[in-house]
Design a protein around this motif. Structure first.
Motif, PDB file in Angstrom:
ATOM      1  N   ALA A  39       1.019  -1.217  -0.252  1.00 51.56           N
ATOM      2  CA  ALA A  39       0.055   0.025  -0.124  1.00 51.56           C
ATOM      3  C   ALA A  39       0.801   1.120   0.038  1.00 51.56           C
ATOM      4  O   ALA A  39       2.028   1.065   0.548  1.00 51.56           O
ATOM      5  CB  ALA A  39      -1.003  -0.059   1.057  1.00 51.56           C
ATOM      6  N   PRO A  40       0.554   2.213  -0.539  1.00 50.41           N
ATOM      7  CA  PRO A  40      -0.619   2.550  -1.414  1.00 50.41           C
ATOM      8  C   PRO A  40      -0.916   1.977  -2.730  1.00 50.41           C
ATOM      9  O   PRO A  40      -1.950   1.899  -3.242  1.00 50.41           O
ATOM     10  CB  PRO A  40      -1.091   4.047  -1.527  1.00 50.41           C
ATOM     11  N   LEU A  41       0.287   1.667  -3.344  1.00 49.91           N
ATOM     12  CA  LEU A  41       0.035   1.085  -4.620  1.00 49.91           C
ATOM     13  C   LEU A  41       0.114  -0.505  -4.304  1.00 49.91           C
ATOM     14  O   LEU A  41       0.807  -1.166  -3.688  1.00 49.91           O
ATOM     15  CB  LEU A  41       1.434   1.352  -5.451  1.00 49.91           C
ATOM     16  N   MET A 226      -3.641   9.151   8.022  1.00 54.55           N
ATOM     17  CA  MET A 226      -3.021   8.746   7.091  1.00 54.55           C
ATOM     18  C   MET A 226      -2.737   7.189   7.032  1.00 54.55           C
ATOM     19  O   MET A 226      -2.175   6.573   6.065  1.00 54.55           O
ATOM     20  CB  MET A 226      -1.591   9.518   7.062  1.00 54.55           C
ATOM     21  N   LEU A 227      -2.638   6.628   8.233  1.00 52.06           N
ATOM     22  CA  LEU A 227      -2.369   5.244   8.514  1.00 52.06           C
ATOM     23  C   LEU A 227      -3.099   4.405   7.537  1.00 52.06           C
ATOM     24  O   LEU A 227      -2.312   3.331   6.972  1.00 52.06           O
ATOM     25  CB  LEU A 227      -2.528   4.863  10.085  1.00 52.06           C
ATOM     26  N   PRO A 228      -4.315   4.226   7.433  1.00 47.46           N
ATOM     27  CA  PRO A 228      -4.825   3.103   6.473  1.00 47.46           C
ATOM     28  C   PRO A 228      -4.194   3.226   5.013  1.00 47.46           C
ATOM     29  O   PRO A 228      -4.400   2.068   4.579  1.00 47.46           O
ATOM     30  CB  PRO A 228      -6.600   3.597   6.462  1.00 47.46           C
ATOM     31  N   TYR A 229      -3.520   4.270   4.501  1.00 51.34           N
ATOM     32  CA  TYR A 229      -3.003   4.015   3.482  1.00 51.34           C
ATOM     33  C   TYR A 229      -1.718   3.546   3.353  1.00 51.34           C
ATOM     34  O   TYR A 229      -1.367   2.928   2.331  1.00 51.34           O
ATOM     35  CB  TYR A 229      -2.938   5.565   2.969  1.00 51.34           C
ATOM     36  N   ARG A 230      -1.000   3.398   4.563  1.00 53.58           N
ATOM     37  CA  ARG A 230       0.036   2.729   4.507  1.00 53.58           C
ATOM     38  C   ARG A 230      -0.164   1.083   5.321  1.00 53.58           C
ATOM     39  O   ARG A 230       0.626   0.350   4.950  1.00 53.58           O
ATOM     40  CB  ARG A 230       1.288   3.383   5.458  1.00 53.58           C
TER      41      ARG A 230
END
Length: 236
Positions: A39-41, A226-230
């Protein structure tokens, strides 16, 4: 590093699994099988890490007077082999394995900490210091011998390191008169940094692994958003 529900966790004496990734102990090697999506990709992360301890640490250290937080240097010195298929990466060298565990979240007990580990010619040096949530400082300075036995040592003087690009404060310990330098920063996040230092400890020039953690930053609503994106959460 995907967060998963308790139904996806399985463990016994020699095996621990979270979703499709797992750790197992075969008697002399910790085998870590990784099967995740980045994540995020979203691309696959697949491979195996093998950790062969050269010494086993048998002591867990309390980081606060109530022992709500403990730190266990499980393998202060180890040989590590990394074989990834996605991405195609191979690596082997000296390593280390530890564990933090406790009865409450880290951010409930601490505001920050700085940690460093260096392989000396015969021993392993570990330096650990920080500030608890109530403002009280804590510190540990330890050496581990080839049998995994530890003893306290006087910590070298404190040295302030350059802040990260996210302006996370960093500090370490080094012999008097020496000037540690940041050789490389592997992880530079809003609340955390992991780096390699060229420094001098206990009379030896060493390459140390160093981390700084700002739990005050971690508690920030902006960082939490921001954490859920990582670290995505999977509910299956």
């Amino acid at each position: 590093m995907t967060e998963r529900g308790e139904k996806r966790v399985r463990r016994d004496a020699d095996h621990f699994a979270v979703g499709p990734s797992a750790l197992s102990w075969d008697g002399d090697t910790l085998v870590i099988d990784i099967a995740e999506i980045s994540a995020p990709l979203p691309y696959p992360v697949r491979g195996t890490v093998r950790v062969r301890p050269e010494m086993i640490g048998t002591t867990a250290f309390a980081l606060d007077p109530e022992a709500r937080h403990r730190w266990h240097p499980v393998a202060p010195r180890a040989r590590v082999e990394v074989e990834m298929t996605h991405p195609d990466v191979r690596w082997s060298g000296d390593g280390y394995f530890d564990s933090n565990f406790g009865d409450e979240p880290l951010e409930a007990g601490f505001d920050d900490w700085h940690w460093a580990r260096a392989h000396l010619k015969t021993d392993v040096a570990v330096l650990y210091e920080g500030r608890r949530r109530n403002g009280a400082p804590f510190d540990l300075a330890l050496k581990f011998d080839r049998q995994g036995r530890w003893h306290d040592v006087a910590p070298p003087p404190r040295v302030v390191l350059p802040r990260t690009r996210w302006l996370v404060p960093r500090a370490t310990r080094a012999d008097p008169g020496s000037v540690p330098t940041v050789a490389k920063t592997w992880i530079d996040a809003p609340f955390y940094a992991r780096s390699a230092l060229d420094t001098r400890l206990f009379g030896e020039s060493v390459r140390a692994v160093h981390e700084s953690l700002s739990l005050g930053r971690f508690r920030s609503p902006v960082v939490q958003s921001m954490l859920p994106y990582r670290m995505p959460r999977a509910f299956w």
